[in-house]
Motif scaffolding. Structure first.
Motif, PDB file in Angstrom:
ATOM      1  N   LEU A 101       0.834  -1.202   0.000  1.00 54.04           N
ATOM      2  CA  LEU A 101       0.000   0.000   0.000  1.00 54.04           C
ATOM      3  C   LEU A 101       0.868   1.251   0.000  1.00 54.04           C
ATOM      4  N   ALA A 102       1.960   1.206   0.750  1.00 51.45           N
ATOM      5  CA  ALA A 102       2.864   2.351   0.801  1.00 51.45           C
ATOM      6  C   ALA A 102       3.487   2.610  -0.568  1.00 51.45           C
ATOM      7  N   ALA A 103       3.894   1.544  -1.262  1.00 53.68           N
ATOM      8  CA  ALA A 103       4.475   1.705  -2.597  1.00 53.68           C
ATOM      9  C   ALA A 103       3.472   2.317  -3.560  1.00 53.68           C
ATOM     10  N   SER A 104       2.208   1.870  -3.475  1.00 53.71           N
ATOM     11  CA  SER A 104       1.174   2.388  -4.359  1.00 53.71           C
ATOM     12  C   SER A 104       0.905   3.865  -4.087  1.00 53.71           C
ATOM     13  N   ILE A 105       0.801   4.235  -2.813  1.00 55.29           N
ATOM     14  CA  ILE A 105       0.543   5.628  -2.461  1.00 55.29           C
ATOM     15  C   ILE A 105       1.738   6.507  -2.832  1.00 55.29           C
ATOM     16  N   PHE A 106       2.948   5.979  -2.628  1.00 53.05           N
ATOM     17  CA  PHE A 106       4.138   6.742  -3.009  1.00 53.05           C
ATOM     18  C   PHE A 106       4.149   7.013  -4.515  1.00 53.05           C
ATOM     19  N   LEU A 107       3.805   6.013  -5.309  1.00 57.48           N
ATOM     20  CA  LEU A 107       3.748   6.209  -6.767  1.00 57.48           C
ATOM     21  C   LEU A 107       2.691   7.249  -7.138  1.00 57.48           C
ATOM     22  N   ASP A 108       1.558   7.219  -6.448  1.00 59.89           N
ATOM     23  CA  ASP A 108       0.534   8.246  -6.682  1.00 59.89           C
ATOM     24  C   ASP A 108       1.118   9.636  -6.445  1.00 59.89           C
ATOM     25  N   ILE A 109       1.779   9.799  -5.305  1.00 62.96           N
ATOM     26  CA  ILE A 109       2.339  11.098  -4.930  1.00 62.96           C
ATOM     27  C   ILE A 109       3.393  11.546  -5.940  1.00 62.96           C
ATOM     28  N   LEU A 110       4.267  10.623  -6.326  1.00 64.08           N
ATOM     29  CA  LEU A 110       5.338  10.967  -7.263  1.00 64.08           C
ATOM     30  C   LEU A 110       4.774  11.414  -8.610  1.00 64.08           C
ATOM     31  N   ASN A 111       3.795  10.693  -9.109  1.00 59.32           N
ATOM     32  CA  ASN A 111       3.219  11.059 -10.401  1.00 59.32           C
ATOM     33  C   ASN A 111       2.502  12.401 -10.338  1.00 59.32           C
ATOM     34  N   VAL A 112       1.780  12.640  -9.262  1.00 63.13           N
ATOM     35  CA  VAL A 112       1.114  13.933  -9.098  1.00 63.13           C
ATOM     36  C   VAL A 112       2.152  15.052  -9.078  1.00 63.13           C
ATOM     37  N   PHE A 113       3.236  14.845  -8.355  1.00 63.83           N
ATOM     38  CA  PHE A 113       4.310  15.842  -8.288  1.00 63.83           C
ATOM     39  C   PHE A 113       4.887  16.136  -9.677  1.00 63.83           C
ATOM     40  N   LEU A 114       5.124  15.093 -10.460  1.00 61.99           N
ATOM     41  CA  LEU A 114       5.694  15.284 -11.793  1.00 61.99           C
ATOM     42  C   LEU A 114       4.719  15.990 -12.736  1.00 61.99           C
ATOM     43  N   PHE A 115       3.431  15.694 -12.601  1.00 57.92           N
ATOM     44  CA  PHE A 115       2.435  16.395 -13.425  1.00 57.92           C
ATOM     45  C   PHE A 115       2.375  17.878 -13.056  1.00 57.92           C
ATOM     46  N   PHE A 116       2.418  18.173 -11.759  1.00 54.72           N
ATOM     47  CA  PHE A 116       2.415  19.572 -11.336  1.00 54.72           C
ATOM     48  C   PHE A 116       3.684  20.291 -11.800  1.00 54.72           C
ATOM     49  N   LEU A 117       4.800  19.586 -11.825  1.00 53.75           N
ATOM     50  CA  LEU A 117       6.034  20.185 -12.324  1.00 53.75           C
ATOM     51  C   LEU A 117       5.862  20.679 -13.764  1.00 53.75           C
ATOM     52  N   ARG A 118       5.258  19.840 -14.596  1.00 55.50           N
ATOM     53  CA  ARG A 118       5.030  20.212 -15.996  1.00 55.50           C
ATOM     54  C   ARG A 118       4.123  21.437 -16.083  1.00 55.50           C
ATOM     55  N   ILE A 119       3.103  21.476 -15.236  1.00 56.29           N
ATOM     56  CA  ILE A 119       2.155  22.584 -15.279  1.00 56.29           C
ATOM     57  C   ILE A 119       2.822  23.888 -14.833  1.00 56.29           C
ATOM     58  N   PHE A 120       3.536  23.846 -13.711  1.00 57.50           N
ATOM     59  CA  PHE A 120       4.142  25.071 -13.202  1.00 57.50           C
ATOM     60  C   PHE A 120       5.333  25.512 -14.030  1.00 57.50           C
ATOM     61  N   ARG A 121       6.005  24.553 -14.657  1.00 63.29           N
ATOM     62  CA  ARG A 121       7.096  24.919 -15.565  1.00 63.29           C
ATOM     63  C   ARG A 121       6.545  25.747 -16.727  1.00 63.29           C
ATOM     64  N   GLY A 122       5.415  25.318 -17.276  1.00 61.70           N
ATOM     65  CA  GLY A 122       4.802  26.068 -18.363  1.00 61.70           C
ATOM     66  C   GLY A 122       4.284  27.420 -17.898  1.00 61.70           C
ATOM     67  N   GLY A 123       3.758  27.444 -16.680  1.00 64.28           N
ATOM     68  CA  GLY A 123       3.196  28.708 -16.167  1.00 64.28           C
ATOM     69  C   GLY A 123       4.239  29.737 -15.825  1.00 64.28           C
ATOM     70  N   ASN A 124       5.481  29.292 -15.530  1.00 63.08           N
ATOM     71  CA  ASN A 124       6.525  30.227 -15.132  1.00 63.08           C
ATOM     72  C   ASN A 124       7.376  30.715 -16.306  1.00 63.08           C
ATOM     73  N   ARG A 125       7.055  30.242 -17.533  1.00 67.51           N
ATOM     74  CA  ARG A 125       7.830  30.668 -18.680  1.00 67.51           C
ATOM     75  C   ARG A 125       7.509  32.104 -19.044  1.00 67.51           C
TER      76      ARG A 125
END
Length: 219
Positions: free
Chosen positions: A195-219
């Motif tokens: 369960l911890a591995a699954s939740i960690f993967l959820d968190i990591l993917n959400v973080f990476l998606f937000f990175l893409r969004i904020f990277r575009g917003g800060n250009r």
């Protein structure tokens, strides 16, 4: 005999196991996140090919956990630790890139991820409705999103990266709700590392998606 009193000890025992599962799972998530950070630090100057090998090895460890979870708790925990460390090495080039080009996006993505996971995790933990169907839908939606990502490599679609990231967040919102509901419904303490591995993967993917969004917003 009053069956109410016979039921209460069993109910209390199940509740105690549920609390123990929640505490252990979130402890493992925190430890895995710490090892991820360590792996990212160790891999910050490594070549990309090492990151790719680490990525494959990380998912090898994740698959291995499926086989050890009922056989050896210690091996499962060791594989979870290896998974977190190797994922840190695998993602290190991405984090280094953002740290050099747009460090503000890292902080924004981190804060947004914390709020996002807290909100949808709480919703999934509290809901009484069975989210199994939602998880199945999210799985196939994720497959479709991966195909869309491949298309974006070859075809320039206006705002394609933003659409990709927003859809990814919607999909992983469903996964987070499902995983936290599993955390509430289960009382099997042995399942805590998975369960911890699954939740960690959820968190990591959400973080990476937000990175893409904020990277575009800060250009």
């Amino acid at each position: 005999m009053d069956h109410t009193f016979a039921y209460r000890p069993a109910a209390l025992a199940a509740r105690d196991r549920g609390h123990a599962l929640f505490a252990q799972t979130m402890g493992y998530v925190a430890a895995t996140t710490g090892l991820f950070a360590l792996g990212a630090f160790l891999g910050r100057n490594l070549p990309g090919v090492i990151a790719f090998v680490a990525y494959l090895a990380a998912f090898g460890a994740l698959i291995g956990m499926q086989f050890t979870v009922r056989r050896s708790r210690d091996k499962t925990i060791a594989l979870l630790a290896a998974f977190g460390l190797l994922m840190g090495v695998a993602v290190a080039p991405t984090l280094v890139y953002y740290a050099r080009t747009d460090p503000q996006a890292l902080w924004q993505a981190g804060a947004a991820t914390a709020l996002f996971v807290a909100a949808f995790g709480a919703a999934g933990y509290a809901t009484r409705r069975d989210l199994t169907v939602l998880a199945r839908f999210c799985f196939w939606a994720l497959v479709a999103l991966l195909l869309f990502g491949i298309v974006l490599i070859f075809v320039n679609i206006p705002y394609g990266s933003l659409v990709y990231s927003v859809l990814g967040l919607v999909i992983f919102a469903g996964f987070i709700m499902f995983d936290f509901q599993r955390l509430r419904r289960s009382s099997d303490v042995e399942s805590a590392p998975l369960l911890a591995a699954s939740i960690f993967l959820d968190i990591l993917n959400v973080f990476l998606f937000f990175l893409r969004i904020f990277r575009g917003g800060n250009r």
